[in-house]
Scaffold this motif. Structure first.
Motif, PDB file in Angstrom:
ATOM      1  N   THR A  28       0.832  -1.202   0.000  1.00 26.36           N
ATOM      2  CA  THR A  28       0.000   0.000   0.000  1.00 26.36           C
ATOM      3  C   THR A  28       0.866   1.252   0.000  1.00 26.36           C
ATOM      4  O   THR A  28       0.581   2.230  -0.702  1.00 26.36           O
ATOM      5  CB  THR A  28      -0.930   0.007   1.225  1.00 26.36           C
ATOM      6  N   LEU A  29       1.954   1.221   0.785  1.00 26.00           N
ATOM      7  CA  LEU A  29       2.881   2.349   0.798  1.00 26.00           C
ATOM      8  C   LEU A  29       3.513   2.540  -0.573  1.00 26.00           C
ATOM      9  O   LEU A  29       3.648   3.680  -1.055  1.00 26.00           O
ATOM     10  CB  LEU A  29       3.964   2.112   1.857  1.00 26.00           C
ATOM     11  N   ALA A  30       3.891   1.441  -1.220  1.00 29.40           N
ATOM     12  CA  ALA A  30       4.463   1.538  -2.567  1.00 29.40           C
ATOM     13  C   ALA A  30       3.446   2.099  -3.560  1.00 29.40           C
ATOM     14  O   ALA A  30       3.791   2.922  -4.423  1.00 29.40           O
ATOM     15  CB  ALA A  30       4.939   0.163  -3.029  1.00 29.40           C
ATOM     16  N   ALA A  31       2.181   1.670  -3.442  1.00 29.77           N
ATOM     17  CA  ALA A  31       1.135   2.204  -4.319  1.00 29.77           C
ATOM     18  C   ALA A  31       0.973   3.708  -4.105  1.00 29.77           C
ATOM     19  O   ALA A  31       0.804   4.469  -5.069  1.00 29.77           O
ATOM     20  CB  ALA A  31      -0.189   1.486  -4.057  1.00 29.77           C
ATOM     21  N   GLY A  32       1.045   4.135  -2.844  1.00 32.31           N
ATOM     22  CA  GLY A  32       0.999   5.567  -2.569  1.00 32.31           C
ATOM     23  C   GLY A  32       2.140   6.300  -3.233  1.00 32.31           C
ATOM     24  O   GLY A  32       1.970   7.396  -3.781  1.00 32.31           O
ATOM     25  N   GLY A  33       3.334   5.689  -3.207  1.00 33.62           N
ATOM     26  CA  GLY A  33       4.472   6.304  -3.868  1.00 33.62           C
ATOM     27  C   GLY A  33       4.252   6.462  -5.363  1.00 33.62           C
ATOM     28  O   GLY A  33       4.619   7.483  -5.961  1.00 33.62           O
ATOM     29  N   VAL A  34       3.632   5.462  -5.984  1.00 34.81           N
ATOM     30  CA  VAL A  34       3.342   5.531  -7.425  1.00 34.81           C
ATOM     31  C   VAL A  34       2.382   6.678  -7.718  1.00 34.81           C
ATOM     32  O   VAL A  34       2.593   7.472  -8.654  1.00 34.81           O
ATOM     33  CB  VAL A  34       2.764   4.191  -7.920  1.00 34.81           C
ATOM     34  N   PHE A  35       1.304   6.782  -6.921  1.00 33.58           N
ATOM     35  CA  PHE A  35       0.364   7.885  -7.110  1.00 33.58           C
ATOM     36  C   PHE A  35       1.064   9.229  -6.918  1.00 33.58           C
ATOM     37  O   PHE A  35       0.793  10.197  -7.639  1.00 33.58           O
ATOM     38  CB  PHE A  35      -0.811   7.761  -6.142  1.00 33.58           C
ATOM     39  N   GLY A  36       1.963   9.295  -5.940  1.00 34.58           N
ATOM     40  CA  GLY A  36       2.675  10.539  -5.697  1.00 34.58           C
ATOM     41  C   GLY A  36       3.557  10.941  -6.857  1.00 34.58           C
ATOM     42  O   GLY A  36       3.610  12.121  -7.243  1.00 34.58           O
ATOM     43  N   VAL A  37       4.255   9.976  -7.429  1.00 33.94           N
ATOM     44  CA  VAL A  37       5.104  10.266  -8.589  1.00 33.94           C
ATOM     45  C   VAL A  37       4.253  10.767  -9.752  1.00 33.94           C
ATOM     46  O   VAL A  37       4.598  11.752 -10.422  1.00 33.94           O
ATOM     47  CB  VAL A  37       5.897   9.007  -8.997  1.00 33.94           C
ATOM     48  N   VAL A  38       3.120  10.099  -9.997  1.00 39.16           N
ATOM     49  CA  VAL A  38       2.231  10.502 -11.098  1.00 39.16           C
ATOM     50  C   VAL A  38       1.680  11.909 -10.855  1.00 39.16           C
ATOM     51  O   VAL A  38       1.686  12.768 -11.761  1.00 39.16           O
ATOM     52  CB  VAL A  38       1.079   9.492 -11.264  1.00 39.16           C
ATOM     53  N   GLY A  39       1.199  12.165  -9.631  1.00 41.05           N
ATOM     54  CA  GLY A  39       0.604  13.464  -9.327  1.00 41.05           C
ATOM     55  C   GLY A  39       1.590  14.609  -9.480  1.00 41.05           C
ATOM     56  O   GLY A  39       1.276  15.653 -10.091  1.00 41.05           O
ATOM     57  N   PHE A  40       2.798  14.436  -8.950  1.00 48.15           N
ATOM     58  CA  PHE A  40       3.771  15.528  -9.030  1.00 48.15           C
ATOM     59  C   PHE A  40       4.386  15.638 -10.419  1.00 48.15           C
ATOM     60  O   PHE A  40       4.793  16.735 -10.832  1.00 48.15           O
ATOM     61  CB  PHE A  40       4.844  15.359  -7.955  1.00 48.15           C
ATOM     62  N   ALA A  41       4.474  14.530 -11.147  1.00 47.83           N
ATOM     63  CA  ALA A  41       4.908  14.637 -12.545  1.00 47.83           C
ATOM     64  C   ALA A  41       3.901  15.457 -13.340  1.00 47.83           C
ATOM     65  O   ALA A  41       4.269  16.281 -14.194  1.00 47.83           O
ATOM     66  CB  ALA A  41       5.062  13.230 -13.146  1.00 47.83           C
ATOM     67  N   TRP A  42       2.622  15.248 -13.035  1.00 49.58           N
ATOM     68  CA  TRP A  42       1.555  16.024 -13.681  1.00 49.58           C
ATOM     69  C   TRP A  42       1.707  17.503 -13.358  1.00 49.58           C
ATOM     70  O   TRP A  42       1.652  18.375 -14.251  1.00 49.58           O
ATOM     71  CB  TRP A  42       0.205  15.481 -13.196  1.00 49.58           C
ATOM     72  N   LEU A  43       1.911  17.814 -12.085  1.00 54.79           N
ATOM     73  CA  LEU A  43       2.095  19.209 -11.689  1.00 54.79           C
ATOM     74  C   LEU A  43       3.357  19.807 -12.305  1.00 54.79           C
ATOM     75  O   LEU A  43       3.388  20.985 -12.672  1.00 54.79           O
ATOM     76  CB  LEU A  43       2.174  19.312 -10.163  1.00 54.79           C
ATOM     77  N   THR A  44       4.396  18.996 -12.412  1.00 52.60           N
ATOM     78  CA  THR A  44       5.655  19.490 -12.972  1.00 52.60           C
ATOM     79  C   THR A  44       5.513  19.862 -14.441  1.00 52.60           C
ATOM     80  O   THR A  44       5.997  20.911 -14.891  1.00 52.60           O
ATOM     81  CB  THR A  44       6.756  18.421 -12.813  1.00 52.60           C
ATOM     82  N   LEU A  45       4.818  19.026 -15.180  1.00 56.99           N
ATOM     83  CA  LEU A  45       4.742  19.199 -16.635  1.00 56.99           C
ATOM     84  C   LEU A  45       3.565  20.044 -17.095  1.00 56.99           C
ATOM     85  O   LEU A  45       3.602  20.617 -18.187  1.00 56.99           O
ATOM     86  CB  LEU A  45       4.676  17.817 -17.304  1.00 56.99           C
ATOM     87  N   ALA A  46       2.493  20.114 -16.274  1.00 58.97           N
ATOM     88  CA  ALA A  46       1.278  20.812 -16.718  1.00 58.97           C
ATOM     89  C   ALA A  46       0.594  21.468 -15.534  1.00 58.97           C
ATOM     90  O   ALA A  46      -0.306  20.898 -14.927  1.00 58.97           O
ATOM     91  CB  ALA A  46       0.328  19.832 -17.408  1.00 58.97           C
TER      92      ALA A  46
END
Length: 502
Positions: A346-364
């Motif tokens: 579950t912690l790893a899944a949270g990390g994946v969501f975090g990477v996706v969310g901040f990549a989204w914020l970084t690029l757009a």
């Protein structure tokens, strides 16, 4: 060797009302951390304070939380969680009333110190859950209580923004709200939380508590004030050096004390150590989102070429509240995942969501919809992290160390938040736009926001590494002792205390 609970029927049930009451208490705690952020300017104007002086309204709470959370977590383990909870809530009510009635900067800081002590409520609430909730329902209960932390932080921003609107905003109203919520939590805890089943007793390691408090203050003070003092100033470097020396002395002393505040074997136990590292990273990322998004959306696009010119209230309600609401809902899913796939996954899944969310914020981050949706993805990440960490801690320590272990984990998240605030603030101030109109305050270059969001995404990438590598289950020795079974990283149950081999 069988668990002590196997010899007698387990009478724990853990009613929904108990979980909701503890969730309310945890929510009030998280609100104390962010409640003042929208009203710092109002406080500064009303009290005629300098920027450096008003910064202590937030720093005092951080330092107080660092000092009192581990001490009160241990005190609850020794002398009972309910009386300790009630005592902390009384202090929080008193601090909130003092803040709501004073117009003195000194007494306001004292009040914030009293409110900061309430951070200990969260690890105490988890201790109550471990004692009162049956093992099958424990992950979901801890996830619900943990999920209120992210929701409370967002709700505080919105509430403070609403109460400070108008031509003549009054910061006292915000603290009256805090007093009312703290009083409600106090009454609810007094009625719903049962008396402790057992108390470990023992003496309080006051020397260890003083040493831990000193090293945390010596470290967090320059972290929180380094931007104002200068990161290479003599004062900042001296305090960091003093923190390092104090840490070494404290560890030596704690290893020799008969009944230490922090059991060093527990502290460096692999699940506990890496869960605290995950807490540091999640705390860093969470504050990066709060500060980065808040400042970004308030930037006037017609001047800077980016941003949305949002007011403080609109920034809170439109851009930050959706993330808080999603985090509350996602916490329930996080509890289900802890039971189904394990806390580590579950912690790893949270990390994946975090990477996706901040990549989204970084690029757009150039449209309102993009900022809101990316923030909601980050909210899911934070909730999954909050749902998994208490379960990992509970699985890694014996029952009588639940309070202090979760207290240290709370401090790791607070420390990460403090570091995140310092890093993001310094990044935004390090490169500003040129040729701004006269009278317009310095505005960060858009690239600084891009860098800030990228760093937060990297923090979540490290969370994935911590979960998949650092928290990987290792073979235990045959002499392992047992305590209350708790969820492990693989979704099964194992003894709460194990001897980890190399």
């Amino acid at each position: 060797m069988k668990s002590s609970l196997a010899a007698a029927p387990d009478r724990r049930t853990g009613s929904l009302s108990l979980v909701l009451v503890l969730g309310l208490a945890a929510m009030v705690v998280s609100m104390m951390q962010t409640l003042v952020i929208p009203i710092l300017g109002v406080i500064q104007n009303d009290l005629g304070a300098t920027t450096a002086q008003v910064s202590w309204v937030t720093t005092a709470t951080l330092l107080s939380a660092a000092v009192f959370t581990p001490l009160l977590g241990r005190f609850g383990d020794q002398h009972g969680t309910k009386p300790t909870l009630l005592g902390v809530l009384v202090v929080m009510v008193a601090g909130s009333v003092l803040a709501a009635t004073t117009s003195s900067m000194l007494w306001l800081i004292v009040a914030r110190v009293m409110q900061g002590a309430a951070t200990a409520i969260f690890p105490l609430a988890l201790s109550v859950l471990r004692a009162e909730v049956e093992p099958a329902r424990l992950p979901g209960a801890m996830a619900l209580v943990s999920g209120t932390l992210g929701f409370g932080s967002g709700l505080a921003l919105v509430s403070a923004g609403l109460l400070s609107q108008g031509a003549h905003p009054d910061y006292h109203q915000v603290f009256w709200l805090a007093a009312a919520l703290a009083t409600a939590a106090l009454i609810a805890v007094a009625v719903a939380v049962p008396a402790p089943r057992a108390r470990t007793g023992g003496r309080t390691d006051w020397l260890g508590a003083a040493g831990l408090a000193l090293l945390l203050v010596l470290f967090l003070l320059p972290v929180s004030q380094g931007h104002s003092w200068g990161w290479t100033s003599a004062r900042t470097l001296a305090l960091f050096a003093a923190a390092a020396v104090t840490t070494v002395i404290w560890v030596v002393v704690e290893r020799r004390v008969h009944d230490p505040l922090v059991d060093m074997k527990m502290f460096v136990h692999r699940p506990v150590l890496f869960t605290n590292l995950a807490g540091l990273l999640v705390g860093f990322a969470m504050l990066s989102q709060f500060i980065g998004v808040s400042y970004l959306v308030q930037t006037p696009a017609e001047i800077a070429g980016y941003g949305f010119g949002a007011s403080v209230l609109r920034a809170s309600v439109v851009y930050l509240l959706p993330s808080a609401l999603v985090s509350l809902v996602a916490a329930q899913l996080g509890g289900v995942l802890v039971r189904r796939i394990g806390a580590r996954s579950t912690l790893a899944a949270g990390g994946v969501f975090g990477v996706v969310g901040f990549a989204w914020l970084t690029l757009a981050h150039d449209t309102t919809a993009s900022v809101i949706l990316a923030g909601m993805v980050v909210g899911v990440a934070i909730s999954f992290g909050y749902a998994a960490m208490p379960a990992l801690i509970v699985a890694g320590v014996p029952h009588h160390q639940t309070g202090i272990a979760n207290g240290i984990n709370s401090i790791s998240r607070s420390t990460g938040s403090a570091i995140g605030s310092a890093v993001i603030t310094s990044l935004l101030a390090s490169r500003t736009l040129d040729n701004l109109p006269p009278g317009v305050p310095a505005l960060p270059s858009e690239s600084q926001y891009t860098l800030s969001f990228a760093l937060a995404g990297m923090a979540f990438a490290l969370v994935i590494g911590v979960a998949m590598v650092g928290l990987a289950i290792r073979r235990t020795s045959p002499s392992s002792t047992t305590d209350t079974p708790a969820p492990t990283g693989d979704g099964e149950t194992e003894p709460a205390r194990t001897a980890v081999t190399a």
